[in-house]
Design a protein around this motif. Structure first.
Motif, short mmCIF file in Angstrom:
data_model
loop_
_atom_site.label_atom_id
_atom_site.label_comp_id
_atom_site.label_asym_id
_atom_site.label_seq_id
_atom_site.Cartn_x
_atom_site.Cartn_y
_atom_site.Cartn_z
N TYR A 202 26.17 47.34 28.52
CA TYR A 202 25.73 46.30 29.45
C TYR A 202 26.49 46.43 30.77
O TYR A 202 27.65 46.84 30.79
N CYS A 203 25.85 45.99 31.84
CA CYS A 203 26.56 45.91 33.11
C CYS A 203 26.59 44.45 33.56
O CYS A 203 25.85 43.61 33.05
N ASN A 204 27.45 44.19 34.53
CA ASN A 204 27.50 42.85 35.11
C ASN A 204 28.26 42.90 36.42
O ASN A 204 29.00 43.86 36.70
N THR A 205 28.04 41.87 37.22
CA THR A 205 28.84 41.69 38.42
C THR A 205 30.02 40.77 38.08
O THR A 205 29.98 40.06 37.07
N ASP A 206 31.03 40.79 38.92
CA ASP A 206 32.08 39.79 38.76
C ASP A 206 31.47 38.43 39.06
O ASP A 206 30.52 38.32 39.82
N ARG A 207 32.01 37.39 38.47
CA ARG A 207 31.45 36.07 38.70
C ARG A 207 31.77 35.54 40.10
O ARG A 207 31.13 34.61 40.57
N ALA A 208 32.74 36.13 40.77
CA ALA A 208 33.11 35.71 42.11
C ALA A 208 32.93 36.87 43.09
O ALA A 208 33.24 38.02 42.76
N PRO A 209 32.47 36.59 44.29
CA PRO A 209 32.31 37.66 45.28
C PRO A 209 33.65 38.04 45.92
O PRO A 209 34.60 37.26 45.93
N ARG A 210 33.68 39.27 46.40
CA ARG A 210 34.79 39.74 47.24
C ARG A 210 36.16 39.61 46.57
O ARG A 210 37.16 39.26 47.23
N VAL A 211 36.21 39.93 45.29
CA VAL A 211 37.49 39.98 44.60
C VAL A 211 37.60 41.28 43.82
O VAL A 211 36.59 41.84 43.37
N TRP A 212 38.82 41.73 43.67
CA TRP A 212 39.11 42.85 42.78
C TRP A 212 40.37 42.44 42.03
O TRP A 212 41.40 42.18 42.64
N ARG A 213 40.26 42.36 40.72
CA ARG A 213 41.38 41.84 39.94
C ARG A 213 41.58 42.68 38.70
O ARG A 213 40.70 43.42 38.29
N SER A 214 42.75 42.52 38.13
CA SER A 214 43.12 43.35 36.99
C SER A 214 42.30 43.02 35.75
O SER A 214 42.16 43.84 34.86
N TYR A 215 41.78 41.80 35.67
CA TYR A 215 40.98 41.40 34.53
C TYR A 215 39.61 41.00 35.03
O TYR A 215 39.45 39.94 35.63
N PHE A 216 38.61 41.86 34.80
CA PHE A 216 37.26 41.61 35.30
C PHE A 216 36.67 40.40 34.62
O PHE A 216 36.74 40.25 33.41
N SER A 217 36.08 39.52 35.43
CA SER A 217 35.48 38.31 34.90
C SER A 217 33.98 38.37 35.13
O SER A 217 33.50 38.17 36.26
N PRO A 218 33.18 38.66 34.09
CA PRO A 218 31.75 38.86 34.29
C PRO A 218 30.99 37.56 34.53
O PRO A 218 31.43 36.48 34.13
N GLY A 219 29.85 37.71 35.21
CA GLY A 219 28.97 36.58 35.41
C GLY A 219 28.36 36.12 34.08
O GLY A 219 28.51 36.76 33.05
N ASP A 220 27.65 35.00 34.14
CA ASP A 220 27.10 34.41 32.92
C ASP A 220 25.81 35.09 32.47
O ASP A 220 25.44 35.00 31.30
N ASN A 221 25.12 35.75 33.36
CA ASN A 221 23.85 36.38 33.01
C ASN A 221 24.09 37.81 32.51
O ASN A 221 24.85 38.56 33.10
N TRP A 222 23.40 38.16 31.45
CA TRP A 222 23.48 39.50 30.89
C TRP A 222 22.09 40.08 30.73
O TRP A 222 21.12 39.34 30.50
#
Length: 125
Positions: free
Chosen positions: A95-115
């Motif tokens: 599966y792929c996903n975007t981060d739930r927040a725009p314009r961030v890069w963080r050590s722990y990826f936080s996926p959006g709610d839609n899959w």
């Protein structure tokens, strides 16, 4: 609403390669980090790889480092996962996903709610 469509999976022998694609609609991925996840039978979904908005940064789990490459084409709103030297333990739905927040890069990826539905990868020994 964000929609994600994964494709490119299939059945491949160990040592083979596949290239997965993820087309996103409803959101401009240029504003978001992207990631790939996988779920093997009987296991929880796990993070595989991530890429920053402009592809400057990437991140991989140890088991795929040197074998998988994540990339993106913001103009086509698409992310990719090139998988080489595949192993039976790579068998999973990806599966792929975007981060739930725009314009961030963080050590722990936080996926959006839609899959999306995911794409099945099966590696035979």
């Amino acid at each position: 609403q964000v929609k994600l469509i994964e494709s490119g999976g299939g059945l491949v022998q160990a040592g083979g390669s596949l290239r997965l694609s993820c087309v996103v609609s409803g959101r401009a991925i240029s504003d978001y980090s992207m990631a790939w996840f996988r779920r093997a039978p009987g296991k929880e979904r796990e993070f595989v790889a991530a890429i920053s908005q402009s592809a400057v940064y990437t991140q991989y789990i140890d088991s795929v480092k040197g074998r998988f490459t994540i990339s993106r084409n913001n103009a086509e709103n698409t992310a990719y996962l090139q998988m080489n030297s595949l192993k039976p333990e790579d068998t999973a739905t990806y599966y792929c996903n975007t981060d739930r927040a725009p314009r961030v890069w963080r050590s722990y990826f936080s996926p959006g709610d839609n899959w999306g539905q995911g794409t099945q990868v099966t590696v035979s020994s």
